[in-house]
Design a protein around this motif. Structure first.
Motif, PDB file in Angstrom:
ATOM      1  N   MET A 143      11.465  -2.049  -2.213  1.00 47.99           N
ATOM      2  CA  MET A 143      12.016  -1.716  -3.532  1.00 47.99           C
ATOM      3  C   MET A 143      10.996  -1.813  -4.670  1.00 47.99           C
ATOM      4  SD  MET A 143      14.611  -0.622  -5.163  1.00 47.99           S
ATOM      5  CE  MET A 143      15.930  -0.821  -3.952  1.00 47.99           C
ATOM      6  N   PRO A 144      10.208  -2.896  -4.789  1.00 51.61           N
ATOM      7  CA  PRO A 144       9.266  -2.961  -5.930  1.00 51.61           C
ATOM      8  C   PRO A 144       8.288  -1.795  -5.967  1.00 51.61           C
ATOM      9  CG  PRO A 144       9.496  -5.119  -4.893  1.00 51.61           C
ATOM     10  CD  PRO A 144      10.174  -4.141  -3.999  1.00 51.61           C
ATOM     11  N   GLU A 145       7.753  -1.410  -4.815  1.00 51.70           N
ATOM     12  CA  GLU A 145       6.803  -0.298  -4.795  1.00 51.70           C
ATOM     13  C   GLU A 145       7.505   1.029  -5.040  1.00 51.70           C
ATOM     14  OE1 GLU A 145       3.607  -0.743  -4.679  1.00 51.70           O
ATOM     15  OE2 GLU A 145       3.989  -2.904  -4.589  1.00 51.70           O
ATOM     16  N   PHE A 146       8.744   1.147  -4.566  1.00 53.42           N
ATOM     17  CA  PHE A 146       9.492   2.386  -4.803  1.00 53.42           C
ATOM     18  C   PHE A 146       9.754   2.592  -6.289  1.00 53.42           C
ATOM     19  CE2 PHE A 146      13.608   4.523  -5.286  1.00 53.42           C
ATOM     20  CZ  PHE A 146      13.347   5.721  -4.629  1.00 53.42           C
ATOM     21  N   GLN A 147      10.107   1.535  -6.992  1.00 59.03           N
ATOM     22  CA  GLN A 147      10.419   1.659  -8.412  1.00 59.03           C
ATOM     23  C   GLN A 147       9.206   2.027  -9.254  1.00 59.03           C
ATOM     24  OE1 GLN A 147      12.221  -2.160  -9.174  1.00 59.03           O
ATOM     25  NE2 GLN A 147      14.291  -1.442  -8.681  1.00 59.03           N
ATOM     26  N   LYS A 148       8.004   1.674  -8.766  1.00 60.23           N
ATOM     27  CA  LYS A 148       6.795   1.995  -9.530  1.00 60.23           C
ATOM     28  C   LYS A 148       6.465   3.490  -9.507  1.00 60.23           C
ATOM     29  CE  LYS A 148       4.615  -2.523  -8.736  1.00 60.23           C
ATOM     30  NZ  LYS A 148       3.491  -3.235  -8.077  1.00 60.23           N
ATOM     31  N   CYS A 149       6.882   4.176  -8.474  1.00 60.69           N
ATOM     32  CA  CYS A 149       6.477   5.581  -8.344  1.00 60.69           C
ATOM     33  C   CYS A 149       7.655   6.539  -8.220  1.00 60.69           C
ATOM     34  CB  CYS A 149       5.566   5.744  -7.122  1.00 60.69           C
ATOM     35  SG  CYS A 149       6.326   5.253  -5.562  1.00 60.69           S
ATOM     36  N   MET A 150       8.899   6.067  -8.460  1.00 63.25           N
ATOM     37  CA  MET A 150      10.047   6.944  -8.198  1.00 63.25           C
ATOM     38  C   MET A 150      10.158   8.085  -9.209  1.00 63.25           C
ATOM     39  SD  MET A 150      13.193   4.445  -9.267  1.00 63.25           S
ATOM     40  CE  MET A 150      13.293   3.660 -10.888  1.00 63.25           C
ATOM     41  N   LEU A 204       0.812  -1.217   0.000  1.00 65.80           N
ATOM     42  CA  LEU A 204       0.000   0.000   0.000  1.00 65.80           C
ATOM     43  C   LEU A 204       0.845   1.267   0.000  1.00 65.80           C
ATOM     44  CD1 LEU A 204      -2.798  -1.010   2.539  1.00 65.80           C
ATOM     45  CD2 LEU A 204      -3.004  -0.812   0.068  1.00 65.80           C
ATOM     46  N   SER A 205       2.160   1.142   0.171  1.00 66.52           N
ATOM     47  CA  SER A 205       3.002   2.341   0.208  1.00 66.52           C
ATOM     48  C   SER A 205       2.951   3.095  -1.127  1.00 66.52           C
ATOM     49  CB  SER A 205       4.446   1.956   0.534  1.00 66.52           C
ATOM     50  OG  SER A 205       4.957   1.032  -0.425  1.00 66.52           O
ATOM     51  N   GLY A 206       2.891   2.373  -2.242  1.00 71.77           N
ATOM     52  CA  GLY A 206       2.778   3.031  -3.537  1.00 71.77           C
ATOM     53  C   GLY A 206       1.485   3.811  -3.658  1.00 71.77           C
ATOM     54  N   THR A 207       0.400   3.232  -3.152  1.00 72.43           N
ATOM     55  CA  THR A 207      -0.890   3.932  -3.167  1.00 72.43           C
ATOM     56  C   THR A 207      -0.820   5.212  -2.346  1.00 72.43           C
ATOM     57  OG1 THR A 207      -2.058   1.822  -3.402  1.00 72.43           O
ATOM     58  CG2 THR A 207      -3.332   3.703  -2.609  1.00 72.43           C
ATOM     59  N   VAL A 208      -0.174   5.143  -1.191  1.00 70.63           N
ATOM     60  CA  VAL A 208      -0.069   6.319  -0.324  1.00 70.63           C
ATOM     61  C   VAL A 208       0.776   7.398  -0.986  1.00 70.63           C
ATOM     62  CG1 VAL A 208       0.811   7.140   1.881  1.00 70.63           C
ATOM     63  CG2 VAL A 208      -0.427   4.972   1.772  1.00 70.63           C
ATOM     64  N   ILE A 209       1.895   7.020  -1.599  1.00 65.85           N
ATOM     65  CA  ILE A 209       2.773   8.010  -2.243  1.00 65.85           C
ATOM     66  C   ILE A 209       2.050   8.700  -3.393  1.00 65.85           C
ATOM     67  CG2 ILE A 209       4.881   8.289  -3.594  1.00 65.85           C
ATOM     68  CD1 ILE A 209       6.124   6.072  -1.874  1.00 65.85           C
ATOM     69  N   ARG A 210       1.318   7.942  -4.200  1.00 65.43           N
ATOM     70  CA  ARG A 210       0.549   8.559  -5.294  1.00 65.43           C
ATOM     71  C   ARG A 210      -0.526   9.487  -4.748  1.00 65.43           C
ATOM     72  NH1 ARG A 210       1.631   3.433  -7.614  1.00 65.43           N
ATOM     73  NH2 ARG A 210      -0.204   2.513  -6.598  1.00 65.43           N
ATOM     74  N   GLY A 211      -1.115   9.122  -3.607  1.00 65.90           N
ATOM     75  CA  GLY A 211      -2.097  10.011  -2.990  1.00 65.90           C
ATOM     76  C   GLY A 211      -1.466  11.299  -2.494  1.00 65.90           C
ATOM     77  N   LEU A 212      -0.278  11.217  -1.901  1.00 64.40           N
ATOM     78  CA  LEU A 212       0.417  12.429  -1.460  1.00 64.40           C
ATOM     79  C   LEU A 212       0.740  13.336  -2.639  1.00 64.40           C
ATOM     80  CD1 LEU A 212       2.893  11.010   1.234  1.00 64.40           C
ATOM     81  CD2 LEU A 212       0.954  12.523   1.629  1.00 64.40           C
ATOM     82  N   LEU A 213       1.191  12.747  -3.740  1.00 67.03           N
ATOM     83  CA  LEU A 213       1.505  13.563  -4.920  1.00 67.03           C
ATOM     84  C   LEU A 213       0.249  14.212  -5.497  1.00 67.03           C
ATOM     85  CD1 LEU A 213       4.070  11.205  -6.720  1.00 67.03           C
ATOM     86  CD2 LEU A 213       4.544  13.214  -5.304  1.00 67.03           C
ATOM     87  N   LYS A 214      -0.876  13.531  -5.370  1.00 66.05           N
ATOM     88  CA  LYS A 214      -2.135  14.081  -5.887  1.00 66.05           C
ATOM     89  C   LYS A 214      -2.543  15.334  -5.130  1.00 66.05           C
ATOM     90  CE  LYS A 214      -7.007  12.837  -6.566  1.00 66.05           C
ATOM     91  NZ  LYS A 214      -8.029  11.760  -6.416  1.00 66.05           N
ATOM     92  N   TYR A 215      -2.346  15.341  -3.816  1.00 65.66           N
ATOM     93  CA  TYR A 215      -2.777  16.481  -2.990  1.00 65.66           C
ATOM     94  C   TYR A 215      -1.595  17.350  -2.562  1.00 65.66           C
ATOM     95  CZ  TYR A 215      -7.154  13.889  -2.699  1.00 65.66           C
ATOM     96  OH  TYR A 215      -8.316  13.216  -3.015  1.00 65.66           O
ATOM     97  N   TRP A 216      -0.484  17.254  -3.264  1.00 66.55           N
ATOM     98  CA  TRP A 216       0.706  18.010  -2.865  1.00 66.55           C
ATOM     99  C   TRP A 216       0.455  19.514  -2.989  1.00 66.55           C
ATOM    100  CZ3 TRP A 216       5.045  15.369  -1.164  1.00 66.55           C
ATOM    101  CH2 TRP A 216       6.136  16.170  -0.822  1.00 66.55           C
ATOM    102  N   PRO A 217       0.784  20.294  -1.958  1.00 60.01           N
ATOM    103  CA  PRO A 217       0.541  21.743  -2.016  1.00 60.01           C
ATOM    104  C   PRO A 217       1.514  22.427  -2.968  1.00 60.01           C
ATOM    105  CG  PRO A 217       1.695  21.148   0.002  1.00 60.01           C
ATOM    106  CD  PRO A 217       1.346  19.855  -0.672  1.00 60.01           C
ATOM    107  N   VAL A 218       1.042  23.496  -3.564  1.00 62.36           N
ATOM    108  CA  VAL A 218       1.847  24.224  -4.541  1.00 62.36           C
ATOM    109  C   VAL A 218       2.282  25.577  -4.011  1.00 62.36           C
ATOM    110  CG1 VAL A 218       1.877  25.191  -6.870  1.00 62.36           C
ATOM    111  CG2 VAL A 218       0.690  23.037  -6.441  1.00 62.36           C
ATOM    112  N   THR A 219       1.402  26.269  -3.292  1.00 63.16           N
ATOM    113  CA  THR A 219       1.696  27.632  -2.833  1.00 63.16           C
ATOM    114  C   THR A 219       1.852  27.749  -1.325  1.00 63.16           C
ATOM    115  OG1 THR A 219      -0.687  28.132  -2.723  1.00 63.16           O
ATOM    116  CG2 THR A 219       0.456  28.623  -4.787  1.00 63.16           C
ATOM    117  N   ASN A 220       1.606  26.682  -0.584  1.00 59.78           N
ATOM    118  CA  ASN A 220       1.686  26.735   0.879  1.00 59.78           C
ATOM    119  C   ASN A 220       2.984  26.063   1.327  1.00 59.78           C
ATOM    120  OD1 ASN A 220       1.358  26.466   3.675  1.00 59.78           O
ATOM    121  ND2 ASN A 220      -0.858  26.198   3.496  1.00 59.78           N
TER     122      ASN A 220
END
Length: 489
Positions: free
Chosen positions: A342-349, A306-322
């Motif tokens: 490692m496998p999940e890291f390589q999918k979203c690096m 689930l770490s890959g899912t969480v990282i993609r979620g963080l990137l989706k809501y990443w702040p731009v001006t704050n």
């Protein structure tokens, strides 16, 4: 024990009383109608009995005396005004509540169904209410600092003991769970969850403990509680953008998630993706981010994929001006990456380090510095070193721009340290990235020069061929053509 309890009641009960004689003040406003498990309206239970007549007669049973005392505690008082502040009736109710707490804690015989029903009725009457408005001194001149101060409910003098009694009731071994569930049904729990929006932090803290105990003891209500909490999160993110009890709810669910069985059910994974990850969107995320991060890391502990899912979620809501929020995201990102395999890291690096590169070039030096400190994490450094052939070409332009242009000396020093790390990893790749960057800069400079020449040509034509009625289109020189097409400006 019950004989001693009856003796205490006999010695400290009033001789006579009534609503007219007691002088308690005006009755409370009628709340919205709600129903219990048996279709009985909670509002119909709000009749205010007199405080007299709680002494136990010789022929009365412990159930009769217990019910009499609960009826006494169903009387409500108005704490919003100074009238009746020193009323003996208020003190008497608090004394009766405290005696009920002691009695329930020392009881050995199970409570009857009538006693359980009366307890739940008393809890509903005292707790389920409309929150009073915030009272701020100073009126129009109130400052922002005053608005951030916590609000304390004036009726906490009684509510504190009611919550203590509720906690004793939920955890007591003399309360039959099957009987209690008939009255502490989904409607009761739903209204209890609504109280978590209270402005009083003391009440939210008590509710947090009570909710955790209810979830642990009433197993049949667990699916409803999870669904109700999810709905609170949905409304908070999508509609209201304001709720006082998000941190407390997440704190409760941190321990709930740690008890999930492996492998995780699909329902629990949906709760992570649809309820928890969108909580990064509100601007007030800093108020509950530690609890949210704990919940998310608990999910990854249960199922590392689930770490890959969480990282993609963080990137989706990443702040731009704050910038402050961006620093918090970087901190959470580091905690998630520590649990990433490692496998999940390589999918979203690739998208991950594109975002990190933007952070490295932030003009806010704390954001840039926090992003550079990711390389100090041993686990993350190991992941990067094993995938440096993909990551370095993404990161190198940002490192080079920092080394040339960043205004903060601390950022410059850390940038040079990170660059040296990559140089030690793969010197040839670093030199190749440097050559590629120079070529890209030359292409960009040539493109900017062509764009400048085209604008100069347009300006000269505008001077010698002003528009007087007919629109004349200027013919671009052949030098402005690139690969047979006109340069888009």
């Amino acid at each position: 024990m019950w004989k001693q309890f009856l003796g205490k009641l006999s010695g400290k009960s009033p001789k006579s009383g009534g609503v007219g004689a007691g002088g308690w003040g005006s009755p409370p406003a009628k709340p919205p109608t709600s129903y219990g498990a048996n279709g009985v309206q909670w509002d119909s239970m709000r009749a205010s009995p007199p405080l007299a007549g709680v002494a136990g007669a010789e022929g009365e049973t412990r159930e009769d005396v217990f019910l009499q005392k609960l009826n006494v505690c169903c009387v409500l008082f108005d704490f919003s005004t100074d009238r009746g502040r020193d009323s003996p009736e208020r003190e008497r109710k608090r004394h009766v509540l405290l005696s009920l707490v002691d009695c329930l804690g020392a009881a050995e015989e199970p409570l009857t169904e009538a006693m359980v029903s009366a307890c739940v009725r008393m809890f509903a009457i005292n707790l389920f209410r409309v929150f009073p408005p915030k009272v701020r001194p100073g009126g129009v001149g109130t400052t922002e600092a005053d608005e951030d101060d916590p609000f304390f409910d004036p009726s906490w003098y009684h509510l504190q003991v009611v919550y203590e009694l509720l906690l004793r009731f939920v955890t007591s071994p003399v309360v039959d769970v099957k009987v209690a569930r008939k009255y502490m049904d989904n409607s009761f729990i739903s209204r209890l969850l609504d109280l978590l929006d209270s402005d009083d932090p003391r009440e939210r803290d008590c509710l947090k403990t009570v909710l955790h105990r209810i979830y642990g003891k009433f197993m049949g209500n667990r699916p409803f509680i999870r669904k109700a909490v999810s709905n609170i999160f949905y409304r908070f993110v999508s509609e209201t953008d304001r709720h006082n009890g998000i941190a407390e709810l997440l704190e409760v669910f941190g321990s709930v998630i740690s008890g999930f069985a492996k492998p995780l059910k699909e329902e629990h994974k949906l709760f992570l993706w649809k309820a928890l990850i969108p909580l990064h969107k509100p601007k007030t995320v800093g108020m509950y981010l530690p609890q949210l991060t704990y919940c998310i890391t608990q999910f990854i502990d249960k199922e590392p994929k689930l770490s890959g899912t969480v990282i993609r979620g963080l990137l989706k809501y990443w702040p731009v001006t704050n910038s402050q929020k961006e620093m918090m995201f970087l901190g959470e990102l580091e905690e998630v990456l520590e649990l990433t395999e490692m496998p999940e890291f390589q999918k979203c690096m690739v998208p991950l380090f594109r975002r990190v590169a933007h952070c490295l070039n932030s003009s806010h030096f704390q954001v840039a510095e926090r992003a550079l400190y990711l390389w100090n994490n041993e686990h993350l450094f190991d992941l990067i070193s094993q995938n440096h052939q993909v990551i370095l070409p993404i990161i190198y332009p940002a490192l080079e721009r920092n080394a040339r242009l960043h205004w903060n000396q601390s950022v410059l020093n850390v940038t040079m340290n990170v660059r040296k790390m990559f140089f030690d990893m793969d010197q040839k790749l670093l030199l190749a990235c440097e050559i590629n960057l120079q070529e890209e800069e030359e292409k960009q400079a040539a493109s900017e020069e062509r764009r400048r020449l085209i604008w100069e040509h347009l300006e000269r034509n505008a001077v010698y061929h002003p528009v007087t009625g007919d629109i004349n289109f200027a013919v671009l020189p052949t030098s402005a053509l690139i690969d047979g097409s006109i340069l888009q400006i």
